[in-house]
Design a protein around this motif. Sequence first.
Motif, PDB file in Angstrom:
ATOM      1  N   VAL A   6       0.761  -1.121  -0.063  1.00 12.86           N
ATOM      2  CA  VAL A   6       0.141   0.103  -0.011  1.00 12.86           C
ATOM      3  C   VAL A   6       0.906   1.219   0.199  1.00 12.86           C
ATOM      4  O   VAL A   6       1.901   1.309   0.946  1.00 12.86           O
ATOM      5  CB  VAL A   6      -0.969   0.265   1.178  1.00 12.86           C
ATOM      6  CG1 VAL A   6      -1.680   1.361   1.319  1.00 12.86           C
ATOM      7  CG2 VAL A   6      -1.789  -1.202   1.134  1.00 12.86           C
ATOM      8  N   VAL A   7       0.726   2.163  -1.038  1.00 17.50           N
ATOM      9  CA  VAL A   7       1.890   3.128  -1.243  1.00 17.50           C
ATOM     10  C   VAL A   7       0.882   4.260  -0.940  1.00 17.50           C
ATOM     11  O   VAL A   7      -0.082   4.594  -1.833  1.00 17.50           O
ATOM     12  CB  VAL A   7       2.429   3.120  -2.404  1.00 17.50           C
ATOM     13  CG1 VAL A   7       3.386   4.408  -2.823  1.00 17.50           C
ATOM     14  CG2 VAL A   7       3.276   2.069  -2.917  1.00 17.50           C
ATOM     15  N   ILE A   8       1.271   5.272   0.139  1.00 23.03           N
ATOM     16  CA  ILE A   8       0.487   6.423   0.112  1.00 23.03           C
ATOM     17  C   ILE A   8       1.430   7.552  -0.621  1.00 23.03           C
ATOM     18  O   ILE A   8       2.433   7.687  -0.304  1.00 23.03           O
ATOM     19  CB  ILE A   8       0.543   6.790   1.647  1.00 23.03           C
ATOM     20  CG1 ILE A   8      -0.440   5.904   2.328  1.00 23.03           C
ATOM     21  CG2 ILE A   8      -0.293   8.166   1.766  1.00 23.03           C
ATOM     22  CD1 ILE A   8      -0.636   5.708   3.738  1.00 23.03           C
ATOM     23  N   VAL A   9       0.553   8.292  -1.500  1.00 25.73           N
ATOM     24  CA  VAL A   9       1.247   9.247  -2.155  1.00 25.73           C
ATOM     25  C   VAL A   9       0.731  10.677  -1.769  1.00 25.73           C
ATOM     26  O   VAL A   9      -0.334  10.954  -2.017  1.00 25.73           O
ATOM     27  CB  VAL A   9       0.868   9.523  -3.905  1.00 25.73           C
ATOM     28  CG1 VAL A   9       1.514  10.574  -4.397  1.00 25.73           C
ATOM     29  CG2 VAL A   9       1.450   7.958  -4.321  1.00 25.73           C
ATOM     30  N   ARG A  10       1.664  11.230  -0.871  1.00 27.14           N
ATOM     31  CA  ARG A  10       1.353  12.697  -0.260  1.00 27.14           C
ATOM     32  C   ARG A  10       1.717  13.787  -1.165  1.00 27.14           C
ATOM     33  O   ARG A  10       2.848  13.536  -1.498  1.00 27.14           O
ATOM     34  CB  ARG A  10       1.867  12.694   1.151  1.00 27.14           C
ATOM     35  CG  ARG A  10       1.491  11.483   2.100  1.00 27.14           C
ATOM     36  CD  ARG A  10       2.373  11.358   3.353  1.00 27.14           C
ATOM     37  NE  ARG A  10       2.025  12.465   4.252  1.00 27.14           N
ATOM     38  CZ  ARG A  10       2.614  13.085   4.998  1.00 27.14           C
ATOM     39  NH1 ARG A  10       3.782  12.487   5.327  1.00 27.14           N
ATOM     40  NH2 ARG A  10       2.297  14.326   5.683  1.00 27.14           N
ATOM     41  N   TYR A  11       0.919  14.441  -1.355  1.00 26.37           N
ATOM     42  CA  TYR A  11       1.145  15.780  -2.122  1.00 26.37           C
ATOM     43  C   TYR A  11       0.681  17.082  -1.622  1.00 26.37           C
ATOM     44  O   TYR A  11      -0.660  17.080  -1.226  1.00 26.37           O
ATOM     45  CB  TYR A  11       0.722  15.389  -3.649  1.00 26.37           C
ATOM     46  CG  TYR A  11      -0.583  15.394  -3.915  1.00 26.37           C
ATOM     47  CD1 TYR A  11      -1.362  16.551  -4.346  1.00 26.37           C
ATOM     48  CD2 TYR A  11      -1.424  13.989  -3.449  1.00 26.37           C
ATOM     49  CE1 TYR A  11      -2.770  16.520  -4.628  1.00 26.37           C
ATOM     50  CE2 TYR A  11      -2.822  14.248  -3.434  1.00 26.37           C
ATOM     51  CZ  TYR A  11      -3.666  15.182  -4.044  1.00 26.37           C
ATOM     52  OH  TYR A  11      -4.864  15.245  -4.279  1.00 26.37           O
ATOM     53  N   GLY A  12       1.371  18.212  -1.994  1.00 30.45           N
ATOM     54  CA  GLY A  12       1.003  19.289  -1.667  1.00 30.45           C
ATOM     55  C   GLY A  12       0.426  20.312  -2.694  1.00 30.45           C
ATOM     56  O   GLY A  12       0.664  19.815  -3.953  1.00 30.45           O
ATOM     57  N   PRO A  13       0.022  21.601  -2.602  1.00 20.99           N
ATOM     58  CA  PRO A  13      -0.339  22.407  -3.600  1.00 20.99           C
ATOM     59  C   PRO A  13       0.726  22.947  -4.299  1.00 20.99           C
ATOM     60  O   PRO A  13       1.912  23.091  -3.953  1.00 20.99           O
ATOM     61  CB  PRO A  13      -1.196  23.509  -2.691  1.00 20.99           C
ATOM     62  CG  PRO A  13      -0.517  23.478  -1.227  1.00 20.99           C
ATOM     63  CD  PRO A  13      -0.065  21.882  -1.138  1.00 20.99           C
ATOM     64  N   VAL A  52       5.544  19.636  -2.753  1.00 22.52           N
ATOM     65  CA  VAL A  52       6.085  18.132  -2.166  1.00 22.52           C
ATOM     66  C   VAL A  52       5.142  17.047  -2.734  1.00 22.52           C
ATOM     67  O   VAL A  52       4.070  17.262  -2.694  1.00 22.52           O
ATOM     68  CB  VAL A  52       5.990  18.448  -0.755  1.00 22.52           C
ATOM     69  CG1 VAL A  52       6.500  16.834  -0.357  1.00 22.52           C
ATOM     70  CG2 VAL A  52       6.949  19.514  -0.192  1.00 22.52           C
ATOM     71  N   VAL A  53       5.945  16.049  -3.112  1.00 20.40           N
ATOM     72  CA  VAL A  53       5.411  14.619  -3.245  1.00 20.40           C
ATOM     73  C   VAL A  53       6.381  13.815  -2.346  1.00 20.40           C
ATOM     74  O   VAL A  53       7.508  14.035  -2.338  1.00 20.40           O
ATOM     75  CB  VAL A  53       5.500  14.039  -4.725  1.00 20.40           C
ATOM     76  CG1 VAL A  53       4.951  12.755  -4.784  1.00 20.40           C
ATOM     77  CG2 VAL A  53       4.576  14.979  -5.803  1.00 20.40           C
ATOM     78  N   GLU A  54       5.521  12.949  -1.694  1.00 21.92           N
ATOM     79  CA  GLU A  54       6.310  12.029  -0.766  1.00 21.92           C
ATOM     80  C   GLU A  54       5.630  10.649  -1.107  1.00 21.92           C
ATOM     81  O   GLU A  54       4.287  10.343  -1.111  1.00 21.92           O
ATOM     82  CB  GLU A  54       6.086  12.101   0.562  1.00 21.92           C
ATOM     83  CG  GLU A  54       6.924  13.529   1.119  1.00 21.92           C
ATOM     84  CD  GLU A  54       6.550  13.841   2.422  1.00 21.92           C
ATOM     85  OE1 GLU A  54       7.442  14.528   3.208  1.00 21.92           O
ATOM     86  OE2 GLU A  54       5.314  13.254   3.127  1.00 21.92           O
ATOM     87  N   LEU A  55       6.412   9.595  -1.140  1.00 17.88           N
ATOM     88  CA  LEU A  55       5.884   8.109  -1.245  1.00 17.88           C
ATOM     89  C   LEU A  55       5.941   7.528   0.203  1.00 17.88           C
ATOM     90  O   LEU A  55       7.245   7.405   0.641  1.00 17.88           O
ATOM     91  CB  LEU A  55       6.596   7.157  -2.266  1.00 17.88           C
ATOM     92  CG  LEU A  55       6.277   7.872  -3.591  1.00 17.88           C
ATOM     93  CD1 LEU A  55       6.916   6.719  -4.690  1.00 17.88           C
ATOM     94  CD2 LEU A  55       4.870   8.096  -4.083  1.00 17.88           C
ATOM     95  N   MET A  56       4.979   6.823   0.830  1.00  9.22           N
ATOM     96  CA  MET A  56       4.952   6.257   2.156  1.00  9.22           C
ATOM     97  C   MET A  56       4.651   4.873   1.963  1.00  9.22           C
ATOM     98  O   MET A  56       3.698   4.447   1.496  1.00  9.22           O
ATOM     99  CB  MET A  56       4.194   7.012   3.108  1.00  9.22           C
ATOM    100  CG  MET A  56       4.710   8.324   3.386  1.00  9.22           C
ATOM    101  SD  MET A  56       3.682   9.178   4.844  1.00  9.22           S
ATOM    102  CE  MET A  56       4.139   7.975   6.244  1.00  9.22           C
ATOM    103  N   VAL A  57       5.559   4.039   2.294  1.00 13.83           N
ATOM    104  CA  VAL A  57       5.380   2.558   2.683  1.00 13.83           C
ATOM    105  C   VAL A  57       5.348   2.391   4.034  1.00 13.83           C
ATOM    106  O   VAL A  57       6.527   2.309   4.421  1.00 13.83           O
ATOM    107  CB  VAL A  57       6.034   1.696   1.735  1.00 13.83           C
ATOM    108  CG1 VAL A  57       5.657   0.256   1.959  1.00 13.83           C
ATOM    109  CG2 VAL A  57       5.707   2.100   0.253  1.00 13.83           C
ATOM    110  N   ASN A  58       4.476   1.504   4.590  1.00 10.37           N
ATOM    111  CA  ASN A  58       4.634   1.061   5.921  1.00 10.37           C
ATOM    112  C   ASN A  58       4.973   2.106   6.956  1.00 10.37           C
ATOM    113  O   ASN A  58       6.066   2.012   7.820  1.00 10.37           O
ATOM    114  CB  ASN A  58       5.657   0.093   6.175  1.00 10.37           C
ATOM    115  CG  ASN A  58       5.031  -1.385   5.481  1.00 10.37           C
ATOM    116  OD1 ASN A  58       4.172  -1.537   5.303  1.00 10.37           O
ATOM    117  ND2 ASN A  58       6.294  -2.137   4.931  1.00 10.37           N
TER     118      ASN A  58
END
Length: 74
Positions: A6-13, A52-58
């Motif tokens: 499960v990959v959470i792609v966190r992104y900002g404006p 910003v873009v961040e990929l989060m796993v676990n």
Amino acid sequence: MPKDAVVIVRYGPYSAVGLPVEYHRFRLEGLQAVLARDGHKVILEKIEDWNVVELMVNEEIIFHCNIKDLEFGI
């Protein structure tokens, strides 16, 4: 990255082509497609950090970059 993660792609404006600063997802489409094709479940999550873009796993950030460094559809 674990298989079928499960990959959470966190992104900002960010501001794009004269449009106001908003949460645009155009630059994330290619990334989403690649992750999904590799069998991962992708969840998009808005954050307040600009550009910003961040990929989060676990619950761990495994990648981050400026969202403007991503090309459309790639």
